[in-house]
Scaffold this motif. Structure first.
Motif, PDB file in Angstrom:
ATOM      1  N   UNK A  80     -13.512 -31.264 -19.734  1.00 46.90           N
ATOM      2  CA  UNK A  80     -14.969 -31.303 -19.526  1.00 46.90           C
ATOM      3  C   UNK A  80     -15.705 -31.041 -20.845  1.00 46.90           C
ATOM      4  N   UNK A 142      -8.097 -35.547 -12.456  1.00 51.62           N
ATOM      5  CA  UNK A 142      -8.936 -34.674 -13.285  1.00 51.62           C
ATOM      6  C   UNK A 142      -9.845 -35.527 -14.186  1.00 51.62           C
ATOM      7  N   UNK A 145     -12.765 -37.030 -12.135  1.00 54.74           N
ATOM      8  CA  UNK A 145     -13.749 -36.026 -11.718  1.00 54.74           C
ATOM      9  C   UNK A 145     -14.567 -35.541 -12.914  1.00 54.74           C
ATOM     10  N   UNK A 146     -13.893 -35.313 -14.041  1.00 58.30           N
ATOM     11  CA  UNK A 146     -14.589 -34.866 -15.251  1.00 58.30           C
ATOM     12  C   UNK A 146     -15.536 -35.956 -15.756  1.00 58.30           C
ATOM     13  N   UNK A 148     -16.974 -38.483 -14.091  1.00 61.09           N
ATOM     14  CA  UNK A 148     -18.141 -38.617 -13.212  1.00 61.09           C
ATOM     15  C   UNK A 148     -19.127 -37.465 -13.426  1.00 61.09           C
ATOM     16  N   UNK A 177     -25.284 -28.872 -17.731  1.00 59.91           N
ATOM     17  CA  UNK A 177     -23.893 -28.551 -17.390  1.00 59.91           C
ATOM     18  C   UNK A 177     -23.817 -27.185 -16.700  1.00 59.91           C
ATOM     19  N   UNK A 180     -25.057 -27.548 -13.238  1.00 60.14           N
ATOM     20  CA  UNK A 180     -24.057 -28.198 -12.378  1.00 60.14           C
ATOM     21  C   UNK A 180     -22.993 -27.194 -11.931  1.00 60.14           C
ATOM     22  N   UNK A 181     -22.494 -26.412 -12.897  1.00 58.49           N
ATOM     23  CA  UNK A 181     -21.472 -25.411 -12.549  1.00 58.49           C
ATOM     24  C   UNK A 181     -22.009 -24.448 -11.497  1.00 58.49           C
ATOM     25  N   UNK A 184     -22.382 -26.211  -7.925  1.00 56.04           N
ATOM     26  CA  UNK A 184     -21.200 -26.498  -7.097  1.00 56.04           C
ATOM     27  C   UNK A 184     -20.230 -25.327  -7.010  1.00 56.04           C
ATOM     28  N   UNK A 185     -20.469 -24.277  -7.807  1.00 56.13           N
ATOM     29  CA  UNK A 185     -19.480 -23.195  -7.802  1.00 56.13           C
ATOM     30  C   UNK A 185     -20.014 -21.848  -7.405  1.00 56.13           C
TER      31      UNK A 185
ATOM     32  N   UNK B 149     -22.216 -34.836  -7.111  1.00 57.48           N
ATOM     33  CA  UNK B 149     -20.885 -34.214  -7.065  1.00 57.48           C
ATOM     34  C   UNK B 149     -20.228 -34.446  -5.707  1.00 57.48           C
ATOM     35  N   UNK B 152     -19.020 -37.963  -5.501  1.00 57.01           N
ATOM     36  CA  UNK B 152     -17.805 -38.095  -6.311  1.00 57.01           C
ATOM     37  C   UNK B 152     -16.590 -37.581  -5.539  1.00 57.01           C
ATOM     38  N   UNK B 156     -13.412 -39.912  -4.217  1.00 60.83           N
ATOM     39  CA  UNK B 156     -12.042 -39.589  -4.624  1.00 60.83           C
ATOM     40  C   UNK B 156     -11.181 -39.289  -3.400  1.00 60.83           C
ATOM     41  N   UNK B 174     -11.575 -30.874   0.942  1.00 59.74           N
ATOM     42  CA  UNK B 174     -11.473 -29.515   0.400  1.00 59.74           C
ATOM     43  C   UNK B 174     -10.661 -29.474  -0.877  1.00 59.74           C
ATOM     44  N   UNK B 176     -10.116 -31.933  -3.063  1.00 59.59           N
ATOM     45  CA  UNK B 176     -10.795 -32.577  -4.192  1.00 59.59           C
ATOM     46  C   UNK B 176     -11.968 -31.716  -4.682  1.00 59.59           C
ATOM     47  N   UNK B 177     -12.670 -31.068  -3.746  1.00 60.61           N
ATOM     48  CA  UNK B 177     -13.753 -30.175  -4.181  1.00 60.61           C
ATOM     49  C   UNK B 177     -13.199 -29.060  -5.065  1.00 60.61           C
ATOM     50  N   UNK B 179     -10.442 -29.233  -6.820  1.00 61.75           N
ATOM     51  CA  UNK B 179     -10.073 -29.891  -8.090  1.00 61.75           C
ATOM     52  C   UNK B 179     -11.301 -30.049  -8.994  1.00 61.75           C
ATOM     53  N   UNK B 180     -12.421 -30.462  -8.391  1.00 66.30           N
ATOM     54  CA  UNK B 180     -13.640 -30.669  -9.181  1.00 66.30           C
ATOM     55  C   UNK B 180     -14.113 -29.361  -9.803  1.00 66.30           C
ATOM     56  N   UNK B 181     -14.147 -28.293  -8.979  1.00 70.36           N
ATOM     57  CA  UNK B 181     -14.582 -26.989  -9.498  1.00 70.36           C
ATOM     58  C   UNK B 181     -13.689 -26.556 -10.651  1.00 70.36           C
ATOM     59  N   UNK B 183     -11.864 -28.520 -12.579  1.00 74.57           N
ATOM     60  CA  UNK B 183     -11.986 -29.449 -13.715  1.00 74.57           C
ATOM     61  C   UNK B 183     -13.218 -29.175 -14.569  1.00 74.57           C
ATOM     62  N   UNK B 184     -14.330 -28.791 -13.922  1.00 74.65           N
ATOM     63  CA  UNK B 184     -15.526 -28.582 -14.748  1.00 74.65           C
ATOM     64  C   UNK B 184     -15.754 -27.114 -15.070  1.00 74.65           C
ATOM     65  N   UNK B 185     -14.842 -26.265 -14.594  1.00 79.22           N
ATOM     66  CA  UNK B 185     -14.937 -24.881 -15.046  1.00 79.22           C
ATOM     67  C   UNK B 185     -15.756 -23.990 -14.145  1.00 79.22           C
ATOM     68  N   UNK B 186     -16.018 -24.456 -12.938  1.00 79.26           N
ATOM     69  CA  UNK B 186     -16.783 -23.625 -12.009  1.00 79.26           C
ATOM     70  C   UNK B 186     -15.863 -22.782 -11.129  1.00 79.26           C
ATOM     71  N   UNK B 192      -8.434 -21.359 -13.688  1.00 76.66           N
ATOM     72  CA  UNK B 192      -8.492 -22.095 -14.949  1.00 76.66           C
ATOM     73  C   UNK B 192      -7.294 -21.762 -15.829  1.00 76.66           C
ATOM     74  N   UNK B 195      -4.363 -23.628 -14.646  1.00 75.05           N
ATOM     75  CA  UNK B 195      -4.462 -25.053 -14.955  1.00 75.05           C
ATOM     76  C   UNK B 195      -4.010 -25.347 -16.381  1.00 75.05           C
TER      77      UNK B 195
END
Lengths: 197, 197
Positions: A80, A142, A145-146, A148, A177, A180-181, A184-185, B149, B152, B156, B174, B176-177, B179-181, B183-186, B192, B195
């Motif tokens: 990312x 990965x 997703x990154x 997108x 960014x 976004x984090x 969704x987190x 998001x 996306x 996926x 669930x 993929x969500x 995975x997304x969190x 992947x973007x660091x959330x 992390x 990973x």
């Protein structure tokens, strides 16, 4: 090929933007654009596949720049971070075009077919990023997703920059960014627990 | 309007899918599709704007279902949870169509214009989600980021489900969500760390 014509692409873009603004996108023909630029229709079609493409002339260069950046980036950084840095770096050249950017966004917003072409350009950018990340040994899920997410951040930051071009584009990228984090987190532990049941 | 024709939409869709598979998308006309279904071109155009739309017949219903779900959801849940739940709920009806889903994906992948239409449908779905979240008092930036998001994740998870239709769609959403969190660091620091190893 044809004789040398300095700044052909720029002249066609300027002419198109002026005419779209004066008459509305749908009432302007390729012949009008070429005529206003003092060029022929044939010259227009040497540079652009259709009337829509004149608004997206920079997109191939942007994709190439982003791809090169990712392929040359430090392999061990999180994907990312690589993708966001690549788009930030490519986007910084935008600051030279702040006057045109708003006009261009207004024209795109005025036409469903331009809005669609814009979506397709963003999807293509995302695919380029994903492929470059896969070339840097990221797993394809990965990478997708990154890519997108990074393009979502880019699109949002770009829209904010068009609204307030005095802002530094890298700062907007970082801010979005983080947004976004958070978005969704940042679910509360209680809500996340409930979701898992 | 016209006389009653049972399952018109389904008959046209089945005929289209069969013909696209037999001859390739570009070699099939609307007249071919209507003929195979035992219907007229006029009936086809009563239901679909063009040849592409026959592959996206469910998209309006999906949008309406997702919108209703969000407007009726518990207001205090995090926006991302609402959006993911809405898409999971709407997506569960997919399980009835697993045989058609792979054929359909193959046809879409075979044609740039269908791929583009598919992108536009996903963008439209994202706009519907963002607007519904704004109607539930979310700020427009958060709503846009969450909507993009969630779509996306949906895209996926849907692709993974087409590849392995025995998987439960909610489980894929669930996964993929998460995975997304990650992947973007959330995601959590522990996730992390894992990973990176």
């Amino acid at each position: 090929m044809s004789r040398w014509e300095p700044n052909t692409v720029e002249r066609l873009q300027d002419a198109a933007m002026t005419l779209f603004h004066e008459r509305g996108y749908s009432d302007v023909t390729v012949a009008d654009i070429a005529g206003r630029a003092g060029l022929t229709k044939r010259t227009f079609f040497n540079h652009f596949a259709d009337k829509r493409e004149v608004l997206f002339a920079g997109s191939n260069a942007l994709e190439e720049q982003v791809e090169r950046y990712i392929l040359e980036s430090e392999a061990e950084l999180p994907a990312i971070d690589i993708a966001i840095s690549a788009l930030t770096s490519a986007g910084q050249t935008l600051s030279n075009y702040s006057e045109v950017a708003r006009l261009r966004q207004d024209v795109i917003a005025s036409s469903p077919e331009l809005h669609e072409r814009s979506l397709i350009k963003m999807a293509s950018l995302s695919q380029v990023i994903a492929a470059a990340l896969v070339a840097r040994d990221r797993h394809s899920t990965e990478a997708t997703l990154v890519a997108d997410s990074a393009v979502t951040v880019f699109g949002t930051a770009y829209a904010e920059w068009v609204d307030s071009p005095a802002s530094a584009f890298p700062d907007l990228m970082n801010k979005v960014l983080t947004d976004l984090k958070t978005a969704i987190g940042a679910a509360s532990p209680a809500a996340r627990l409930q979701q898992r049941e």
